[in-house]
Write an enzyme that holds these catalytic residues in place. Structure first.
Site, PDB file in Angstrom:
ATOM      1  N   SER A  29      38.687  -5.186  21.117  1.00 50.95           N
ATOM      2  CA  SER A  29      39.308  -4.685  22.342  1.00 50.95           C
ATOM      3  C   SER A  29      40.448  -5.573  22.832  1.00 50.95           C
ATOM      4  O   SER A  29      41.425  -5.787  22.139  1.00 50.95           O
ATOM      5  CB  SER A  29      38.203  -4.542  23.388  1.00 50.95           C
ATOM      6  OG  SER A  29      38.692  -4.014  24.568  1.00 50.95           O
ATOM      7  N   GLU A  83      35.303   1.715  35.731  1.00 53.35           N
ATOM      8  CA  GLU A  83      35.296   0.317  36.108  1.00 53.35           C
ATOM      9  C   GLU A  83      36.697   0.006  36.623  1.00 53.35           C
ATOM     10  O   GLU A  83      37.671   0.619  36.183  1.00 53.35           O
ATOM     11  CB  GLU A  83      34.974  -0.569  34.907  1.00 53.35           C
ATOM     12  CG  GLU A  83      33.563  -0.375  34.404  1.00 53.35           C
ATOM     13  CD  GLU A  83      33.180  -1.383  33.326  1.00 53.35           C
ATOM     14  OE1 GLU A  83      32.172  -2.061  33.487  1.00 53.35           O
ATOM     15  OE2 GLU A  83      33.899  -1.482  32.315  1.00 53.35           O
ATOM     16  N   ALA A  84      36.785  -0.985  37.527  1.00 51.53           N
ATOM     17  CA  ALA A  84      38.092  -1.349  38.068  1.00 51.53           C
ATOM     18  C   ALA A  84      39.062  -1.713  36.939  1.00 51.53           C
ATOM     19  O   ALA A  84      40.263  -1.469  37.025  1.00 51.53           O
ATOM     20  CB  ALA A  84      37.940  -2.521  39.024  1.00 51.53           C
ATOM     21  N   ASN A  85      38.508  -2.235  35.830  1.00 47.78           N
ATOM     22  CA  ASN A  85      39.357  -2.649  34.713  1.00 47.78           C
ATOM     23  C   ASN A  85      39.955  -1.475  33.927  1.00 47.78           C
ATOM     24  O   ASN A  85      40.674  -1.682  32.955  1.00 47.78           O
ATOM     25  CB  ASN A  85      38.593  -3.588  33.778  1.00 47.78           C
ATOM     26  CG  ASN A  85      37.377  -2.933  33.140  1.00 47.78           C
ATOM     27  OD1 ASN A  85      37.318  -1.714  32.996  1.00 47.78           O
ATOM     28  ND2 ASN A  85      36.399  -3.728  32.742  1.00 47.78           N
ATOM     29  N   PRO A 142      26.584 -13.476  34.905  1.00 48.06           N
ATOM     30  CA  PRO A 142      26.964 -14.043  33.614  1.00 48.06           C
ATOM     31  C   PRO A 142      27.796 -13.018  32.852  1.00 48.06           C
ATOM     32  O   PRO A 142      27.454 -11.832  32.845  1.00 48.06           O
ATOM     33  CB  PRO A 142      25.613 -14.270  32.916  1.00 48.06           C
ATOM     34  CG  PRO A 142      24.653 -13.354  33.596  1.00 48.06           C
ATOM     35  CD  PRO A 142      25.171 -13.070  34.970  1.00 48.06           C
ATOM     36  N   SER A 143      28.890 -13.463  32.244  1.00 47.10           N
ATOM     37  CA  SER A 143      29.714 -12.533  31.460  1.00 47.10           C
ATOM     38  C   SER A 143      28.919 -12.051  30.253  1.00 47.10           C
ATOM     39  O   SER A 143      28.112 -12.792  29.692  1.00 47.10           O
ATOM     40  CB  SER A 143      30.973 -13.259  30.992  1.00 47.10           C
ATOM     41  OG  SER A 143      31.504 -12.616  29.859  1.00 47.10           O
ATOM     42  N   ARG A 150      30.996 -15.281  35.878  1.00 45.10           N
ATOM     43  CA  ARG A 150      32.138 -14.730  36.611  1.00 45.10           C
ATOM     44  C   ARG A 150      31.836 -14.690  38.102  1.00 45.10           C
ATOM     45  O   ARG A 150      30.713 -14.386  38.511  1.00 45.10           O
ATOM     46  CB  ARG A 150      32.453 -13.318  36.138  1.00 45.10           C
ATOM     47  CG  ARG A 150      32.897 -13.254  34.692  1.00 45.10           C
ATOM     48  CD  ARG A 150      33.651 -11.979  34.395  1.00 45.10           C
ATOM     49  NE  ARG A 150      33.789 -11.779  32.961  1.00 45.10           N
ATOM     50  CZ  ARG A 150      34.676 -12.413  32.203  1.00 45.10           C
ATOM     51  NH1 ARG A 150      35.514 -13.293  32.712  1.00 45.10           N
ATOM     52  NH2 ARG A 150      34.735 -12.166  30.896  1.00 45.10           N
ATOM     53  N   THR A 174      30.637 -10.991  27.604  1.00 44.72           N
ATOM     54  CA  THR A 174      31.539 -11.126  26.455  1.00 44.72           C
ATOM     55  C   THR A 174      32.082 -12.544  26.264  1.00 44.72           C
ATOM     56  O   THR A 174      32.696 -12.832  25.257  1.00 44.72           O
ATOM     57  CB  THR A 174      32.756 -10.184  26.606  1.00 44.72           C
ATOM     58  OG1 THR A 174      33.468 -10.582  27.774  1.00 44.72           O
ATOM     59  CG2 THR A 174      32.354  -8.737  26.720  1.00 44.72           C
ATOM     60  N   ASP A 212      40.719   1.915  25.059  1.00 47.25           N
ATOM     61  CA  ASP A 212      39.694   2.579  25.857  1.00 47.25           C
ATOM     62  C   ASP A 212      39.824   2.229  27.341  1.00 47.25           C
ATOM     63  O   ASP A 212      38.991   2.620  28.150  1.00 47.25           O
ATOM     64  CB  ASP A 212      38.266   2.310  25.330  1.00 47.25           C
ATOM     65  CG  ASP A 212      37.879   0.854  25.372  1.00 47.25           C
ATOM     66  OD1 ASP A 212      38.719   0.003  25.721  1.00 47.25           O
ATOM     67  OD2 ASP A 212      36.707   0.555  25.033  1.00 47.25           O
TER      68      ASP A 212
END
Ligand code: 16G
Ligand code: MG
Length: 558
Positions: A67, A387-389, A519-520, A527, A522, A286
């Site tokens: 990604s 998601e905001a992303n 916790p992230s 975070r 990835t 994506d």
């Protein structure tokens, strides 16, 4: 398992020894790591995908991508028969397989698992795995490992669909299992024809607000830009200019993740783009965000993120439903009321959640990761998640689509050309345009463009739907991020005890303050997200909570 099968597995696994000292877990986006350590994982995921195909009697997908990560990373994930993410029930098995220290322990895990899952390995049942990869240079080598993994299950067939976006691969798996044509060509054709259909249904409104008709797309120097160039050839109602379509370094100062997190213009954009509608895809296409270049500082942007895309989609769909409802009320005997719901994560800007609730929508929060949002959205007749992303899509229930189809055909005889019929046709077109398998930047882009056209809105008008609360995201390196566990869609820290109380005390100091840590999935970091009425407030809150996290969990090595 017969001897032929076990020796095949043992022999092929011996060609892919796992790297020493690397432990991976199947996270929100499958396995992801530096590409040099991934060959054995990908081989093993190939085995898993073949077993999944045997178990479900359906076609399964395997995608090689990392990604938005840097170009030297890569990763692998599995698409289930519906085109969605691998069922969470199989994730522990994926972890076991990936981390088995040698071929014989790998074989042992498989033998136990197939027994437990009642999978017969006699080579008589067909298993098919579609393999896709993005443009990363390591993709070709890893693809070979995936093919070997699939082939080490007797009777399983790997079909290489080549370089594709992640959503294309998911779409193909879904299409194949629905008995439809599952080629790239049919994907492009479906997107283009449903987009044309939506554009043809645009009301005759004043379009003076629409602004510049061109959209400029940052392709992150990945697969998305390349594919958009191809899709463009089928579209006549829209002008798309693609930049960063693969001539620079993937995700390096470009792409949706960079744009959303850093809020600065991607490479290749400058003051000449002020006033234009711009969009950015991530490395495997994506995710989608929009932005406009600020007129007073051509390095920074006004971001139009996933929350705003969600709001735009929700507004449009609600408008179509209320047109349909009007006619239902007129008839007076229609009892079917489709449930429209929106799904967000704690990262959604508080102002977006307020806006959606004000619209009277059902808003649900889930933990981060598409698998959670997608699962929740499936509970509605029309479930919109983002998601905001910038990762998100719209899901339509079969029951709702049937109802819509029968309504639209009944209008044919009663009120051909009516606003009600057009609303029904619009919703049907959206259900074909949007990728219901998974969030898809290409189909999302076309839907945004069609809706802006429908509304007659410029990107500025769209951005004014509500004003984002200032926010700040930070990463903290700690000794062991898994020491943090959370509840309530990641908004409350459960362990270590004491942190949440301390976060609450900090948060209360700021008007409209909101802050959470997690916790992230990835990266090896914790975070921190903070929101407040001013940027200074959001920054200060994030910083003080980051220090709290360090204090409670201890500094990690950076
Ligand atoms: C992955 C997820 C994305 C999530 C992100 C969070 C999928 C397909 N992708 O990219 O949804 O927002 O991870 O990353 O699920 P983080 O856990 O490192 O914050
Ligand atoms: Mg992505």
């Amino acid at each position: 398992m017969d001897d032929q099968q076990s020796s095949l597995l043992l022999e092929s696994a011996a060609c892919f020894p796992p790297p020493k000292g690397v432990k991976l877990s199947y996270g929100t986006s499958g396995f992801r790591a530096d590409s040099s350590v991934l060959e054995s994982m990908v081989f093993r995921v190939g085995v898993l995908a073949a077993l999944r195909s045997l178990k479900t009697g359906s076609v399964i997908g395997l995608m090689i991508t990392a990604s938005h990560n840097k170009v030297s990373d890569n990763g692998v994930k599995v698409a289930d028969p519906s085109g969605g993410m691998l069922t969470q029930e199989w994730e522990p098995f994926a972890n076991q397989l990936a981390n088995a220290p040698n071929p014989s322990s790998l074989l042992e895990f498989i033998v136990d698992f197939v027994k437990k899952e009642n999978i017969t390995l006699n080579g008589k049942q067909e298993a098919v795995v579609l393999l896709g990869r993005d443009t990363r240079p390591s993709g070709e080598r890893l693809l070979e490992a995936a093919k070997k993994g699939v082939a080490s299950i007797v009777g399983a067939i790997a079909k290489d669909v080549g370089v594709v976006t992640t959503p294309q691969l998911h779409w193909m798996v879904r299409a194949k299992n629905k008995g439809m044509e599952a080629s790239e060509c049919s994907y492009f054709e479906q997107l283009a024809s449903s987009f044309r259909c939506l554009m043809d249904l645009t009301p005759q409104r004043d379009q003076s607000n629409f602004g510049n008709d061109k959209v400029i797309v940052d392709g992150a120097d990945g697969v998305g830009g390349e594919k958009l160039e191809e899709l463009k050839k089928l579209l006549s109602d829209i002008c798309i200019e693609v930049r960063n379509h693969g001539d620079g370094v993937l995700n390096d100062g470009v792409g949706a993740d960079f744009v959303q997190k850093d809020k600065i213009v991607p490479r290749g954009f400058d003051h000449e783009d002020v006033g234009l509608r711009c969009a950015s895809l991530d490395g495997d296409a994506d995710r989608l965000v929009y932005f406009s270049v600020k007129s007073n500082d051509s390095k920074t942007i006004d971001l139009v993120d996933g929350d705003k895309i969600l709001s735009l989609f929700a507004l449009f769909i609600k408008e179509q439903l209320s047109i349909l409802n009007k006619s239902i009320d007129g008839v007076g005997n229609e009892s079917y009321q489709p449930r429209l719901g929106v799904v967000q994560t704690a990262y959604a800007n508080g102002a977006s959640t307020d806006y959606l609730k004000l619209m009277g929508l059902d808003v649900v929060l889930t933990p981060t990761g598409v698998k959670y949002l997608h699962e929740k959205a499936e509970e509605f007749d029309i479930g919109i998640y983002f998601e905001a992303n910038g990762h998100g899509t719209i899901l339509f229930s079969e029951a709702f689509l049937h109802w819509l189809e029968s309504r639209s055909s009944s209008y044919l005889s009663t009120s051909e050309g009516s606003e009600e019929q057009r609303a029904a046709l619009r919703l049907l077109a959206v259900s074909k345009l949007i990728n219901q398998a998974v969030g898809d930047a290409l189909s999302g882009l076309l839907l945004v463009e069609a809706i802006l056209h429908h509304m007659g809105w410029s990107i500025y008008k769209w951005n004014e739907l509500y004003n984002d609360l200032p926010s700040r995201q930070l990463k903290v390196k700690v000794v062991d991020r898994t020491a943090i566990t959370t509840s309530n869609a990641e908004t409350v820290v459960v362990t270590p005890t004491g942190i949440q109380e301390a976060i609450n005390i900090e948060t209360e100091k700021y008007p409209r303050g909101r802050c959470f840590v997690r916790p992230s999935g990835t990266e090896d970091v914790v975070r921190v997200y903070a929101e407040a009425t001013t940027q200074e407030g959001a920054d200060a809150l994030a910083n003080s909570v980051a220090r709290l996290v360090e204090h409670h969990l201890g500094f990690g090595n950076s």
